[in-house]
Design a protein around this motif. Structure first.
Motif, short mmCIF file in Angstrom:
data_model
loop_
_atom_site.label_atom_id
_atom_site.label_comp_id
_atom_site.label_asym_id
_atom_site.label_seq_id
_atom_site.Cartn_x
_atom_site.Cartn_y
_atom_site.Cartn_z
N LYS A 104 0.81 -1.23 0.00
CA LYS A 104 0.00 0.00 0.00
C LYS A 104 0.84 1.28 0.00
CE LYS A 104 -4.18 -1.96 2.06
NZ LYS A 104 -5.32 -1.71 2.96
N CYS A 105 2.13 1.17 -0.27
CA CYS A 105 2.94 2.40 -0.33
C CYS A 105 2.50 3.27 -1.50
CB CYS A 105 4.42 2.05 -0.43
SG CYS A 105 4.84 0.87 -1.72
N CYS A 106 2.02 2.65 -2.58
CA CYS A 106 1.56 3.45 -3.72
C CYS A 106 0.32 4.26 -3.35
CB CYS A 106 1.26 2.54 -4.92
SG CYS A 106 0.13 1.16 -4.57
N THR A 107 -0.57 3.66 -2.60
CA THR A 107 -1.78 4.37 -2.17
C THR A 107 -1.42 5.54 -1.26
OG1 THR A 107 -3.11 2.35 -2.33
CG2 THR A 107 -3.97 4.12 -0.94
N GLU A 108 -0.43 5.35 -0.39
CA GLU A 108 -0.08 6.37 0.59
C GLU A 108 0.46 7.64 -0.05
OE1 GLU A 108 2.63 4.52 3.26
OE2 GLU A 108 1.13 3.17 4.13
N VAL A 109 1.12 7.54 -1.20
CA VAL A 109 1.73 8.73 -1.80
C VAL A 109 0.87 9.34 -2.90
CG1 VAL A 109 4.06 7.94 -1.28
CG2 VAL A 109 3.06 7.43 -3.52
N CYS A 110 -0.27 8.72 -3.25
CA CYS A 110 -1.09 9.21 -4.35
C CYS A 110 -1.70 10.57 -4.01
CB CYS A 110 -2.21 8.23 -4.69
SG CYS A 110 -3.30 8.80 -6.02
N PRO A 111 -1.38 11.63 -4.76
CA PRO A 111 -1.93 12.96 -4.45
C PRO A 111 -3.42 13.08 -4.75
CG PRO A 111 -0.67 13.05 -6.49
CD PRO A 111 -0.45 11.69 -5.91
N GLU A 112 -3.97 12.15 -5.54
CA GLU A 112 -5.40 12.16 -5.84
C GLU A 112 -6.18 11.24 -4.91
OE1 GLU A 112 -7.28 13.94 -8.08
OE2 GLU A 112 -5.48 15.15 -8.32
N ASN A 113 -5.51 10.65 -3.94
CA ASN A 113 -6.14 9.77 -2.94
C ASN A 113 -6.88 8.59 -3.59
OD1 ASN A 113 -5.35 11.39 -0.63
ND2 ASN A 113 -6.89 12.86 -1.30
N ILE A 114 -6.33 8.08 -4.68
CA ILE A 114 -6.90 6.88 -5.30
C ILE A 114 -6.49 5.68 -4.46
CG2 ILE A 114 -6.98 5.47 -7.39
CD1 ILE A 114 -6.06 7.95 -8.95
N LYS A 115 -7.42 4.82 -4.15
CA LYS A 115 -7.12 3.62 -3.37
C LYS A 115 -6.61 2.55 -4.34
CE LYS A 115 -10.29 4.53 0.46
NZ LYS A 115 -10.51 5.95 0.12
N ILE A 116 -5.37 2.74 -4.77
CA ILE A 116 -4.79 1.89 -5.81
C ILE A 116 -4.77 0.43 -5.38
CG2 ILE A 116 -2.75 1.49 -7.23
CD1 ILE A 116 -2.01 4.45 -6.76
N THR A 117 -4.32 0.18 -4.17
CA THR A 117 -4.18 -1.20 -3.71
C THR A 117 -5.53 -1.87 -3.49
OG1 THR A 117 -2.16 -0.52 -2.57
CG2 THR A 117 -3.05 -2.69 -2.02
N ASP A 118 -6.39 -1.22 -2.71
CA ASP A 118 -7.66 -1.84 -2.33
C ASP A 118 -8.64 -1.95 -3.50
OD1 ASP A 118 -6.78 -2.12 0.25
OD2 ASP A 118 -7.75 -0.31 0.99
N ASN A 119 -8.68 -0.95 -4.36
CA ASN A 119 -9.72 -0.91 -5.39
C ASN A 119 -9.25 -1.39 -6.75
OD1 ASN A 119 -11.29 0.10 -3.38
ND2 ASN A 119 -11.54 2.13 -4.27
N ALA A 120 -7.94 -1.51 -6.96
CA ALA A 120 -7.45 -1.95 -8.27
C ALA A 120 -6.59 -3.21 -8.17
CB ALA A 120 -6.64 -0.83 -8.93
N LEU A 121 -5.52 -3.16 -7.39
CA LEU A 121 -4.56 -4.27 -7.40
C LEU A 121 -5.10 -5.54 -6.75
CD1 LEU A 121 -1.23 -2.34 -6.68
CD2 LEU A 121 -2.44 -2.70 -8.82
#
Length: 268
Positions: free
Chosen positions: A206-223
């Motif tokens: 979830k490090c990618c989610t933590e730095v996303c400036p658009e607050n996209i839940k990359i890990t939970d909602n995509a990966l």
């Protein structure tokens, strides 16, 4: 109120460079990009900095500030403690062109490798209807401004240069997930996500989610949903049986159309 602050800024090109120290004036309400512009105007006219909109929507001014990947135009000076030295370096995952400017062409190469949107040719334009849940899912992923902070912080490529050949990074795995979960897209992207984009390398820190400036839940909602779909394809007995039946019919690479709308309780 104007104060003097100490900045340490990376200066150099390629693999050769060092941190240079500057004392720069800081005014109330300013962001780090303001300070870099002032530094260019007063002390370092040859300082290379990439930026464009200064509104947090173009993703151009990505860099590392005190070791954390950030957008310099959205990082307020008020977030730092009084007297704290601010260290500014280029993104570590990508080759440095000069000073704070990196070569991010790796990301565009990976973007070209993703199969394009593939709707059913039998569906007439305007006839397809999407559920609001599907619309909301795509809209979240499309907030991405391609700042590449998620790819920069991902240790799979940050700490292992050799993985760049096999791993597309979270930004483009998210794009693959967006298309895979789109109810009108007919291509099965699970195999390509696993075998060509390196989905298995992701260990969902979830490090990618933590730095996303658009607050996209990359890990939970995509990966994670994409990983679940890949696991279904490989281990679900019904999917396995369908694959075998497809092979008996002579299909070299059976395709399972992705027309199933996501369940209401699936992460979005």
């Amino acid at each position: 109120m104007t104060t003097k602050r100490t900045f340490r800024v990376w200066r150099g090109d390629g693999g050769d460079g060092e941190l240079a120290q500057y004392e720069v004036e800081v005014n109330e309400g300013e962001v780090v990009l303001d300070i870099l512009h002032r530094l260019q105007a007063t002390q370092a006219p040859d300082l290379a900095v990439r930026w464009n909109c200064k509104a947090g929507k173009c993703g151009s001014c990505s860099m590392e500030i005190n070791g954390r990947p950030r957008l310099s135009c959205m990082t307020r000076m008020s977030t730092f403690a009084p007297g704290e030295t601010i260290t500014i370096t280029p993104m570590r995952t990508f080759p440095v062109i000069r000073d704070l400017v990196c070569d991010v062409s790796f990301n565009y190469q990976k973007a070209r490798e993703i199969p394009s949107f593939t709707p059913d040719p039998a569906t007439a334009p305007g006839d397809f209807r999407m559920a609001q849940a599907d619309v909301g899912r795509s809209q979240e992923f499309r907030k991405c401004i391609e700042c590449f902070l998620c790819n920069n912080v991902c240790h799979v490529i940050r700490d292992h240069e050799e993985n760049k050949e096999h791993f597309s990074g979270p930004r483009y795995l998210m794009r693959a997930a967006e298309l895979e979960m789109h109810p009108e897209d007919t291509a099965d992207r699970r195999k390509v996500a696993q075998e060509e984009f390196g989905l298995g390398y992701c260990n969902i820190t979830k490090c990618c989610t933590e730095v996303c400036p658009e607050n996209i839940k990359i890990t939970d909602n995509a990966l994670i949903p994409l990983k679940e779909r890949v696991a279904d394809r490989q281990y679900d007995p019904l999917v396995w049986l369908g694959t075998k039946i497809g092979l008996r019919k002579g299909a070299d690479t059976p395709i399972v159309p992705n027309t199933r709308p996501a369940p209401a309780d699936e992460p979005r």
